[in-house]
Design a protein around this motif. Structure first.
Motif, PDB file in Angstrom:
ATOM      1  N   PRO A  56      -3.807  -0.795  -5.933  1.00  0.00           N
ATOM      2  CA  PRO A  56      -3.443  -1.626  -4.777  1.00  0.00           C
ATOM      3  C   PRO A  56      -4.487  -1.396  -3.687  1.00  0.00           C
ATOM      4  N   ASP A  57      -4.208  -1.872  -2.501  1.00  0.00           N
ATOM      5  CA  ASP A  57      -5.126  -1.610  -1.405  1.00  0.00           C
ATOM      6  C   ASP A  57      -5.219  -0.088  -1.233  1.00  0.00           C
ATOM      7  N   GLU A  58      -4.952   0.455  -0.095  1.00  0.00           N
ATOM      8  CA  GLU A  58      -4.952   1.912   0.081  1.00  0.00           C
ATOM      9  C   GLU A  58      -3.627   2.473  -0.426  1.00  0.00           C
ATOM     10  N   PRO A  89      -9.644   3.732  -5.587  1.00  0.00           N
ATOM     11  CA  PRO A  89      -9.656   2.264  -5.621  1.00  0.00           C
ATOM     12  C   PRO A  89     -10.243   1.750  -6.937  1.00  0.00           C
ATOM     13  N   THR A 108      -0.862  -2.523   2.467  1.00  0.00           N
ATOM     14  CA  THR A 108      -1.367  -3.827   2.003  1.00  0.00           C
ATOM     15  C   THR A 108      -1.671  -4.710   3.205  1.00  0.00           C
ATOM     16  N   ASP A 109      -2.246  -5.855   2.929  1.00  0.00           N
ATOM     17  CA  ASP A 109      -2.510  -6.837   3.974  1.00  0.00           C
ATOM     18  C   ASP A 109      -1.499  -7.976   3.894  1.00  0.00           C
ATOM     19  N   ARG A 110      -0.317  -7.694   3.404  1.00  0.00           N
ATOM     20  CA  ARG A 110       0.660  -8.758   3.165  1.00  0.00           C
ATOM     21  C   ARG A 110       1.516  -9.071   4.369  1.00  0.00           C
TER      22      ARG A 110
END
Length: 112
Positions: A56-58, A89, A108-110
């Motif tokens: 996933p992201d971080e 990553p 996340t950037d969600r």
């Protein structure tokens, strides 16, 4: 503010993993569609693995109970209760050496 025992939740999820035909169980304790941070208690019965998947992201992993192996490519890290790992990553896998529960934290950037 609600408080919960990660120790009790880890025990509950390990029991649920044993009851599951997949040998795993998970419960999200924070986050969701409208949050940038998602935290999930994930349990695996001894010998079970998530299977290799995209990063996933971080993300970080704190071992709440047991012993796990995080693998990414040719690298692997073994962790026991109390250990904290930064998930690389890259494609990776998580396997339970013993009955285990971890706290998976993902940013996340969600966020909407």
């Amino acid at each position: 503010m609600d408080a919960l025992s990660l120790t009790a939740l880890a025990e509950e999820q390990v029991a649920a993993a044993h009851a599951s035909s997949a040998g795993r169980s998970a419960r999200t304790i924070h986050g969701g569609q409208t949050h940038a941070l998602r935290q999930t208690v994930l349990a695996l019965a001894a010998g079970q693995a998530l299977g290799e998947h995209e990063s996933p992201d971080e993300a970080t992993l704190q071992v709440l109970a047991g012993r796990v192996r995080l693998s990414a490519g040719d690298d692997s890290w073994e962790a026991v209760t109390g250990d904290y790992l930064i998930i690389p990553p890259a494609r990776h896998d998580l396997a339970a050496i013993d009955d285990s529960a971890v706290l998976l934290s993902v940013v996340t950037d969600r966020r909407q």
